[in-house]
Design a protein around this motif. Sequence first.
Motif, short mmCIF file in Angstrom:
data_model
loop_
_atom_site.label_atom_id
_atom_site.label_comp_id
_atom_site.label_asym_id
_atom_site.label_seq_id
_atom_site.Cartn_x
_atom_site.Cartn_y
_atom_site.Cartn_z
N GLU A 60 -2.13 -5.53 -12.01
CA GLU A 60 -2.86 -5.61 -11.08
C GLU A 60 -2.04 -6.84 -10.39
OE1 GLU A 60 -6.85 -4.56 -9.25
OE2 GLU A 60 -6.49 -2.76 -9.85
N VAL A 104 -7.24 -7.32 -1.93
CA VAL A 104 -7.15 -6.25 -3.17
C VAL A 104 -7.29 -6.71 -4.29
CG1 VAL A 104 -4.96 -4.67 -3.56
CG2 VAL A 104 -4.68 -5.66 -1.63
N ARG A 158 -11.00 -5.55 -4.08
CA ARG A 158 -10.96 -4.37 -3.25
C ARG A 158 -11.95 -4.15 -1.80
NH1 ARG A 158 -7.71 -3.37 -6.68
NH2 ARG A 158 -7.39 -1.64 -7.99
N MET A 186 -14.61 5.30 0.79
CA MET A 186 -14.09 3.92 0.55
C MET A 186 -14.63 3.15 2.61
SD MET A 186 -9.70 4.34 0.42
CE MET A 186 -9.75 2.75 1.39
N ILE A 246 -4.88 2.63 -1.62
CA ILE A 246 -5.21 1.89 -3.08
C ILE A 246 -7.04 2.87 -3.10
CG2 ILE A 246 -7.32 -0.08 -2.82
CD1 ILE A 246 -5.55 -2.17 -1.43
N GLY A 247 -7.18 2.90 -2.19
CA GLY A 247 -8.76 3.40 -2.72
C GLY A 247 -8.39 5.40 -3.56
N ASP A 261 -7.43 4.17 -6.94
CA ASP A 261 -8.80 4.14 -7.76
C ASP A 261 -9.65 5.86 -7.62
OD1 ASP A 261 -8.05 1.45 -8.38
OD2 ASP A 261 -9.47 0.87 -6.47
N CYS A 268 1.01 -1.30 -0.01
CA CYS A 268 -0.01 -0.10 -0.30
C CYS A 268 1.11 1.64 -0.01
CB CYS A 268 -1.07 0.28 1.16
SG CYS A 268 -2.03 -1.08 1.48
#
Length: 141
Positions: free
Chosen positions: A47, A64, A67, A96, A85-86, A89, A31
Amino acid sequence: MALDKPYQDIPGTIIFDAEQSRKGYWLNQFCMSLMKAENREKFKADERAYLDTWPMSEEQKQAVLARDLNWCMRTGGNIYFLAKIGATDGKSFQQMAGSMTGMSEEEYRNMMVQGGRSVEGNRVVGEDGDAQEHRQPQGKR
């Protein structure tokens, strides 16, 4: 020797303690790698291939890819690291958090503006409603 963890009986709560930190070390390092633009691009391009460069468990990788932030947390992820990660994206922290509660972003925001979740059903297992009594040290009851 396992430590006594009286906080484990809080329904729906994952406490990020030393054990979780050890379990999620590589997940959280992945992350943090997303703080660099070149790593975000590698991750977005493929990914699975990018995840496979990290010594994470297969379960962590699947969490992951799905998600599923609650699943990530159960496998040792820390929400502050998972937020990367959010962000990759294009999601806000509020979006989130909403996804983690099964609410839309608007529902989550409205709940928080109204004071957050009710304590009903969210107390320590075995609490009879008198939270103060249960939280006082042994000699103070």
